[in-house]
Design a protein around this motif. Structure first.
Motif, PDB file in Angstrom:
ATOM      1  N   SER A   1       7.225  -0.389 -15.143  1.00 27.99           N
ATOM      2  CA  SER A   1       7.081  -1.738 -14.578  1.00 27.99           C
ATOM      3  C   SER A   1       6.573  -1.647 -13.145  1.00 27.99           C
ATOM      4  N   ALA A   2       5.824  -2.675 -12.733  1.00 32.51           N
ATOM      5  CA  ALA A   2       5.295  -2.680 -11.375  1.00 32.51           C
ATOM      6  C   ALA A   2       6.284  -3.295 -10.391  1.00 32.51           C
ATOM      7  N   ARG A   3       7.438  -3.772 -10.896  1.00 36.10           N
ATOM      8  CA  ARG A   3       8.390  -4.476 -10.042  1.00 36.10           C
ATOM      9  C   ARG A   3       8.891  -3.635  -8.860  1.00 36.10           C
ATOM     10  N   PRO A   4       9.379  -2.400  -9.105  1.00 36.53           N
ATOM     11  CA  PRO A   4       9.880  -1.614  -7.968  1.00 36.53           C
ATOM     12  C   PRO A   4       8.794  -1.394  -6.915  1.00 36.53           C
ATOM     13  N   LEU A   5       7.556  -1.165  -7.386  1.00 36.09           N
ATOM     14  CA  LEU A   5       6.458  -0.960  -6.454  1.00 36.09           C
ATOM     15  C   LEU A   5       6.219  -2.215  -5.621  1.00 36.09           C
ATOM     16  N   GLN A   6       6.217  -3.382  -6.292  1.00 36.94           N
ATOM     17  CA  GLN A   6       6.009  -4.636  -5.553  1.00 36.94           C
ATOM     18  C   GLN A   6       7.137  -4.871  -4.552  1.00 36.94           C
ATOM     19  N   ASP A   7       8.363  -4.536  -4.962  1.00 39.34           N
ATOM     20  CA  ASP A   7       9.492  -4.712  -4.041  1.00 39.34           C
ATOM     21  C   ASP A   7       9.351  -3.795  -2.830  1.00 39.34           C
ATOM     22  N   TYR A   8       8.920  -2.582  -3.102  1.00 41.21           N
ATOM     23  CA  TYR A   8       8.737  -1.624  -2.006  1.00 41.21           C
ATOM     24  C   TYR A   8       7.696  -2.156  -1.015  1.00 41.21           C
ATOM     25  N   LEU A   9       6.568  -2.626  -1.563  1.00 40.29           N
ATOM     26  CA  LEU A   9       5.508  -3.166  -0.715  1.00 40.29           C
ATOM     27  C   LEU A   9       6.001  -4.384   0.083  1.00 40.29           C
ATOM     28  N   SER A  10       6.755  -5.289  -0.599  1.00 39.46           N
ATOM     29  CA  SER A  10       7.234  -6.489   0.113  1.00 39.46           C
ATOM     30  C   SER A  10       8.153  -6.128   1.257  1.00 39.46           C
ATOM     31  N   SER A  11       9.050  -5.183   1.017  1.00 35.93           N
ATOM     32  CA  SER A  11       9.994  -4.874   2.088  1.00 35.93           C
ATOM     33  C   SER A  11       9.256  -4.217   3.261  1.00 35.93           C
ATOM     34  N   CYS A  12       8.245  -3.411   2.946  1.00 39.21           N
ATOM     35  CA  CYS A  12       7.416  -2.842   4.008  1.00 39.21           C
ATOM     36  C   CYS A  12       6.701  -3.935   4.778  1.00 39.21           C
ATOM     37  N   ARG A  13       6.134  -4.869   4.033  1.00 39.18           N
ATOM     38  CA  ARG A  13       5.361  -5.942   4.656  1.00 39.18           C
ATOM     39  C   ARG A  13       6.223  -6.687   5.671  1.00 39.18           C
ATOM     40  N   GLU A  14       7.456  -6.971   5.307  1.00 39.47           N
ATOM     41  CA  GLU A  14       8.345  -7.691   6.220  1.00 39.47           C
ATOM     42  C   GLU A  14       8.646  -6.891   7.480  1.00 39.47           C
ATOM     43  N   MET A  15       8.957  -5.608   7.273  1.00 34.74           N
ATOM     44  CA  MET A  15       9.254  -4.757   8.424  1.00 34.74           C
ATOM     45  C   MET A  15       8.066  -4.674   9.366  1.00 34.74           C
ATOM     46  N   ILE A  16       6.872  -4.526   8.773  1.00 27.44           N
ATOM     47  CA  ILE A  16       5.671  -4.328   9.584  1.00 27.44           C
ATOM     48  C   ILE A  16       5.292  -5.619  10.313  1.00 27.44           C
TER      49      ILE A  16
END
Lengths: 356, 356
Positions: B2-17
């Motif tokens: 599933s692409a879900r964990p990858l999308q979650d990883y990207l979202s959390s990075c996006r917020e931090m950045i």
């Protein structure tokens, strides 16, 4: 005072810096689309090399070594040329140092990219500096240059907004702040501060020298604008009356507009609200109506003449040059006599007497 | 998978950045002509934050701390956005991430200057890094990023020359070299290398991880080009069929032209020798004749369709993605299991399966 020693000083700097820049810019252009060949174009055109000369002179007047300051001086010249390239794009200029601009020769996309490449390439020598002047001083130089590039972008933004919104500052303080950020920072404050840092000056001395650079920078800028208006044809190396075509808010134009009677002021503001004619595109008549015409530029030129704005500007430039000279006399009191120290003193006259 | 964990990883990075970028860009915009407000525009538009995520993931997979890598990851995102701004100027693009480009919104001069300001501002956090990750690692990062910016400018220059001269590479190796320099360096090689350096990797490990980044970068770029052609309308966030309008030498177009019979190839080259229609200027009919028309773009689209070039490109992308996965499996053999390590593995599929 003869200008000969000053010209000799500038020439010898120019040669050293050209050699250093040739060393820094890669020769191998096989897989780079010709990037490095285009990077060499502006720096090798005949220029004053004022910024590296300022950097060298302050460093050496303080007892610093030439080999220690040369890489930083060359980097300042690289930044200067990168800014010129992007400036010419932003102003849609067609002439630079008596030749076509990079955007006119190779198009806007290439010019933007060559400027970016130069800004990237300039970081290398600043890192190599660690081995030349030590980690502490090299880091101070890096901070200085990072701040310099931000100040320049801020100044540029302020000016672009004035032009875009048709605004003309009513107070001369606004003009001084613009020049401080847009020109003085990278042309005077950073070169002289960098020279002082590499010459071994403490923080307070560097700060005093940086403050000294401001009136010199403003005097130079005003004289630049005077030359652009007072010099005919191509002698100056930029387009004739380019500043008026561009609608640049020079001290001269600001003075003329603020001195003009209501009706003339309104006409001038209407002219400044128009766009500069663009390069290389054939527009139809309706689009041309929004662009400044030759008679618009002539109106501005006559307004400047009518209100004695060139003389006003020359007077201001003299005042700033005197302020620099007085400050330098105080600061350089304890410095050993040298041609580097002499060069700095000669700059006070050169700033306002030069013809190019 | 599933692409879900990858999308979650990207979202959390996006917020931090996004938070880190808001911290780095000054809030006080009083005497800056609005420079910093414009700097925030692109970074806060919805994007993938792929580059900072790569940097974070490699660093943390190697056991590095989040606080150590965050400033560098944010700087990579700043560089990315500065490149996008100048790219949009160079390509005269009108759409970026579903909104108007900076050049379309505020004009070319402001866009060039905002990009310059971002490049200048990005140096600060890289110097502050000394206190965060030590002088040695901070200097390695500075060198890496200086090289990255040069490689990007070289790649950009190669591509601009192809477009200007109407050249189309006949060998796929030329295409790979372009992508390596223009995209892979700043989007994959530098982020992954920086993550490795901050994560404590030795020089040889960093070099291996940098080599690993190349096939991943090429797979991503090919999929980007596939999406641009295969997606209709505005779903992709860029102009529809923008690559064909622009005459961009994608793997797809190169394949189609090289597979086409002589006559079609000649027609395609004639179309590519024309200019992209320019934004915001009203040209007369004779000038329009030198610009690509809608029927030109349709001809190129049908050529691509006829020769199965989209499928060819998809196949190539899969091959590069597999190469990355195999290399990563070898490299990450000794790494502890973590969601950072998992994210890197998931990227192999994401590179070629993503829809945006």
């Amino acid at each position: 005072m003869s200008a000969r020693p000053l010209q000799d000083y500038l020439s010898s700097c120019r040669e050293m810096i050209a050699a250093e820049i040739r060393r820094v810019i890669p020769r191998d252009d096989r897989h780079t689309g010709g990037l490095y060949r285009l990077m060499l174009d502006y720096p090798l055109r005949p220029g004053k090399a004022l910024r590296p000369a300022l950097c060298l002179a302050v460093c050496r007047a303080l007892g610093g070594a030439q080999s220690a300051v040369l890489p930083t001086a060359a980097v300042l010249e690289l930044y200067h040329n990168a800014f010129l390239i992007h400036d010419d794009v932003e102003d849609a200029s067609s002439k630079r140092r008596h030749e076509l601009t990079l955007n006119a020769l190779h198009g806007v996309p290439s010019a933007v990219n060559v400027g970016d490449g130069m800004l990237a390439l300039a970081i290398g020598p600043l890192l190599d500096n660690m081995a030349v002047i030590g980690v502490g001083r090299a880091l101070r130089i890096l901070r200085l240059i990072a701040r310099m590039a931000c100040e320049t972008a801020e100044g540029q933004m302020i000016e672009l907004n004035w032009i875009k919104s048709g605004a003309v500052p009513r107070r001369l303080g606004e003009y001084s702040r613009l020049v401080h950020k847009k020109t003085a920072w990278y042309s005077f404050i950073a070169p002289m501060s960098a020279g002082a840092i590499i010459g071994g000056a403490q923080h307070e001395t560097v700060a005093r020298i940086a403050r000294l650079a401001i009136p010199l920078g403003i005097a130079f800028q005003i004289q630049d604008d005077v030359l652009n208006l007072a010099t005919c044809g191509d002698a100056y190396g930029k387009d004739s009356l380019a500043d008026l075509w561009e609608g640049k808010r020079t001290l001269i134009l600001i003075h003329a507009i603020n001195a003009a009677p209501h009706e003339d002021r309104a006409t001038a503001l209407e002219i400044l609200a128009k766009r500069q004619p663009r390069l290389g595109t054939e527009l139809d008549t309706s689009a041309r109506a929004h662009e400044r015409s030759a008679s618009d530029v002539e109106f501005l030129r006559r307004l400047v003449e009518l209100h004695g704005s060139l003389d006003f500007a020359r007077q201001r430039a003299r005042r700033f040059a005197r302020r620099f000279r007085a400050g330098l006399a105080h600061e350089a009191d304890g410095w050993a006599r040298s041609r580097h120290r002499d060069f700095l003193f000669e700059l006070a006259d050169y700033a306002i007497d030069r013809a190019t």
